[in-house]
Design a protein around this motif. Structure first.
Motif, PDB file in Angstrom:
ATOM      1  N   GLN A  45       0.841  -1.192   0.000  1.00 45.77           N
ATOM      2  CA  GLN A  45       0.000   0.000   0.000  1.00 45.77           C
ATOM      3  C   GLN A  45       0.881   1.248   0.000  1.00 45.77           C
ATOM      4  OE1 GLN A  45      -3.413   0.100  -0.149  1.00 45.77           O
ATOM      5  NE2 GLN A  45      -3.307  -2.119  -0.458  1.00 45.77           N
ATOM      6  N   PRO A  47       2.046   4.733   1.183  1.00 46.77           N
ATOM      7  CA  PRO A  47       1.858   5.453   2.443  1.00 46.77           C
ATOM      8  C   PRO A  47       1.061   6.729   2.200  1.00 46.77           C
ATOM      9  CG  PRO A  47       4.121   5.687   1.639  1.00 46.77           C
ATOM     10  CD  PRO A  47       3.463   4.684   0.764  1.00 46.77           C
ATOM     11  N   SER A  48       0.088   6.981   3.039  1.00 50.75           N
ATOM     12  CA  SER A  48      -0.751   8.167   2.865  1.00 50.75           C
ATOM     13  C   SER A  48      -0.144   9.399   3.522  1.00 50.75           C
ATOM     14  CB  SER A  48      -2.145   7.913   3.448  1.00 50.75           C
ATOM     15  OG  SER A  48      -2.057   7.560   4.830  1.00 50.75           O
ATOM     16  N   SER A  49       0.814   9.200   4.415  1.00 48.87           N
ATOM     17  CA  SER A  49       1.449  10.313   5.124  1.00 48.87           C
ATOM     18  C   SER A  49       2.723   9.818   5.781  1.00 48.87           C
ATOM     19  CB  SER A  49       0.508  10.883   6.189  1.00 48.87           C
ATOM     20  OG  SER A  49       0.272   9.899   7.201  1.00 48.87           O
ATOM     21  N   GLU A  51       3.223  10.012   8.913  1.00 45.47           N
ATOM     22  CA  GLU A  51       2.788   9.337  10.131  1.00 45.47           C
ATOM     23  C   GLU A  51       2.463   7.868   9.854  1.00 45.47           C
ATOM     24  OE1 GLU A  51       2.153  13.674  10.709  1.00 45.47           O
ATOM     25  OE2 GLU A  51       1.779  12.250   9.095  1.00 45.47           O
ATOM     26  N   THR A  52       1.796   7.605   8.731  1.00 48.93           N
ATOM     27  CA  THR A  52       1.463   6.232   8.363  1.00 48.93           C
ATOM     28  C   THR A  52       2.719   5.412   8.107  1.00 48.93           C
ATOM     29  OG1 THR A  52      -0.628   6.947   7.379  1.00 48.93           O
ATOM     30  CG2 THR A  52       0.220   4.789   6.720  1.00 48.93           C
ATOM     31  N   LEU A  53       3.657   5.993   7.348  1.00 49.17           N
ATOM     32  CA  LEU A  53       4.909   5.309   7.043  1.00 49.17           C
ATOM     33  C   LEU A  53       5.668   4.994   8.327  1.00 49.17           C
ATOM     34  CD1 LEU A  53       6.910   4.376   4.788  1.00 49.17           C
ATOM     35  CD2 LEU A  53       7.935   6.651   4.938  1.00 49.17           C
ATOM     36  N   ASP A  55       4.472   4.700  11.450  1.00 50.06           N
ATOM     37  CA  ASP A  55       3.766   3.718  12.282  1.00 50.06           C
ATOM     38  C   ASP A  55       3.896   2.303  11.735  1.00 50.06           C
ATOM     39  OD1 ASP A  55       2.986   5.710  13.988  1.00 50.06           O
ATOM     40  OD2 ASP A  55       0.972   5.942  13.125  1.00 50.06           O
ATOM     41  N   GLU A  56       3.815   2.162  10.427  1.00 47.46           N
ATOM     42  CA  GLU A  56       3.823   0.826   9.824  1.00 47.46           C
ATOM     43  C   GLU A  56       5.201   0.196   9.779  1.00 47.46           C
ATOM     44  OE1 GLU A  56       2.023   1.184   5.999  1.00 47.46           O
ATOM     45  OE2 GLU A  56      -0.026   1.373   6.802  1.00 47.46           O
ATOM     46  N   GLY A  96       6.195  10.301   2.215  1.00 43.13           N
ATOM     47  CA  GLY A  96       6.427   8.870   2.343  1.00 43.13           C
ATOM     48  C   GLY A  96       6.845   8.208   1.051  1.00 43.13           C
ATOM     49  N   SER A 106       5.497   2.893  -2.804  1.00 42.80           N
ATOM     50  CA  SER A 106       6.182   3.885  -1.973  1.00 42.80           C
ATOM     51  C   SER A 106       7.320   4.567  -2.722  1.00 42.80           C
ATOM     52  CB  SER A 106       6.734   3.219  -0.708  1.00 42.80           C
ATOM     53  OG  SER A 106       7.776   2.309  -1.032  1.00 42.80           O
TER      54      SER A 106
END
Length: 305
Positions: A45, A47-49, A51-53, A55-56, A96, A106
């Motif tokens: 997927q 990364p949408s931001s 923060e998402t990158l 966290d994952e 990201g 990505s």
């Protein structure tokens, strides 16, 4: 030499990957560790931001405490004194994402982070919009938090001029830790990069020394194979650099006109007689200049021109 690092998963790092190389390996190809990545054909997927990158993949937002993060970094970023890998993203790339010219959700930022961690690099991915707004300030706000002595810059296709913009405000004495810069997926016809105007002569000289043109066969390779070749190339560059450093210190022993650094060698009369010498062109200065140039002349990199 590639070795699979099976324990690298979801941001985990093999402890031995951060260990410095033993002195006897100088000048040889260092071991390159291959991280465990999703199987080919798996569609990750995007990364949408930041923060998402983060966290994952167990990364950190940078600079610490910023209301709006302008980069994402590996957890060892503030304490890795050896190596740092910087990703400059494509223009207008989403947070990201690294290189939008590559067919990867990505832009290969996630695989590059994992390759970097597996091979003892701290890593950093900048925000494209923050660099575009003020490259120098963005660069300084993030990189002042890294103590790494050896820095490699990976630019997305067409993004190498942003490196010059970011380094414009930097004092020339701080250029030395930037030891290699390249755009691994840039088309051959885009070489050489078009640098911004009004660069200092010191910056132009340093960029010319550290810039690496990727081998021609990389264009036909799959992105994963290019990353493997990339880290082998970086290992060769690092080995050659360390070999040149060792040779420089060995050359101190042959000084005849100057004191050997750290040791008294010349008599008082000789010292007084040499006070008015040209320190920019004496024996020691010539030795340092000669060895400084040799650091970036790597005859062992096949296919690099």
């Amino acid at each position: 030499m590639l070795r699979c690092l099976g324990r690298i998963c979801c941001g985990g790092v093999e402890p031995t990957a951060l260990a410095p190389p033993p002195p006897e390996d100088l000048g040889k190809l260092k071991t390159v560790w291959e991280p465990k990545l999703p199987e080919e054909g798996t569609a990750p997927q995007a990364p949408s931001s930041f923060e998402t990158l983060a966290d994952e993949h167990e990364l950190l937002l940078a600079p610490p405490g910023a209301e709006v993060p302008i980069a994402v970094v590996t957890p060892d970023f503030p304490r890795n004194v050896n190596r740092l890998l910087i990703m400059i993203p494509s223009a207008a790339a989403a947070p990201g994402t690294w290189d939008t010219s590559v067919k990867d959700a990505s832009g290969l930022s996630v695989p590059v982070f994992k390759w970097a961690q597996a091979n003892g690099y701290a890593a950093c991915l900048f925000s494209a919009s923050a660099l575009e707004a003020d490259a120098g300030e963005t660069w300084d706000r993030v990189l002042k938090g890294s103590p790494a002595g050896s820095v490699v810059v990976l630019a997305a296709s067409g993004a190498l001029p942003m490196l010059a913009r970011a380094l414009q405000p930097v004092h020339p004495l701080l250029f030395s830790r930037f030891r290699a810069a390249l755009a691994p997926f840039e088309a051959r016809h885009a070489w050489p990069p078009s640098w911004p105007g009004q660069l200092s002569k010191e910056l132009v000289a340093h960029l010319a020394a550290v810039l690496v043109r990727p081998p021609a066969d990389w264009e036909a390779q799959e992105p994963r194979k290019v990353l493997a070749s990339l880290f082998e190339l970086l290992a060769l560059r690092e080995g050659s650099f360390e070999k040149a450093e060792a040779k420089k210190y060995q050359s101190f022993q042959g000084l005849k006109e100057n004191d050997m650094p750290g040791m008294k060698r010349l008599g008082v009369e000789q010292r007084i007689a040499r006070l008015d010498r040209d320190r920019g062109d004496d024996e020691l200065a010539r030795l340092l200049k000669q060895n400084e140039a040799a650091k970036y002349q790597d005859d062992d990199e096949p296919g690099v021109d």
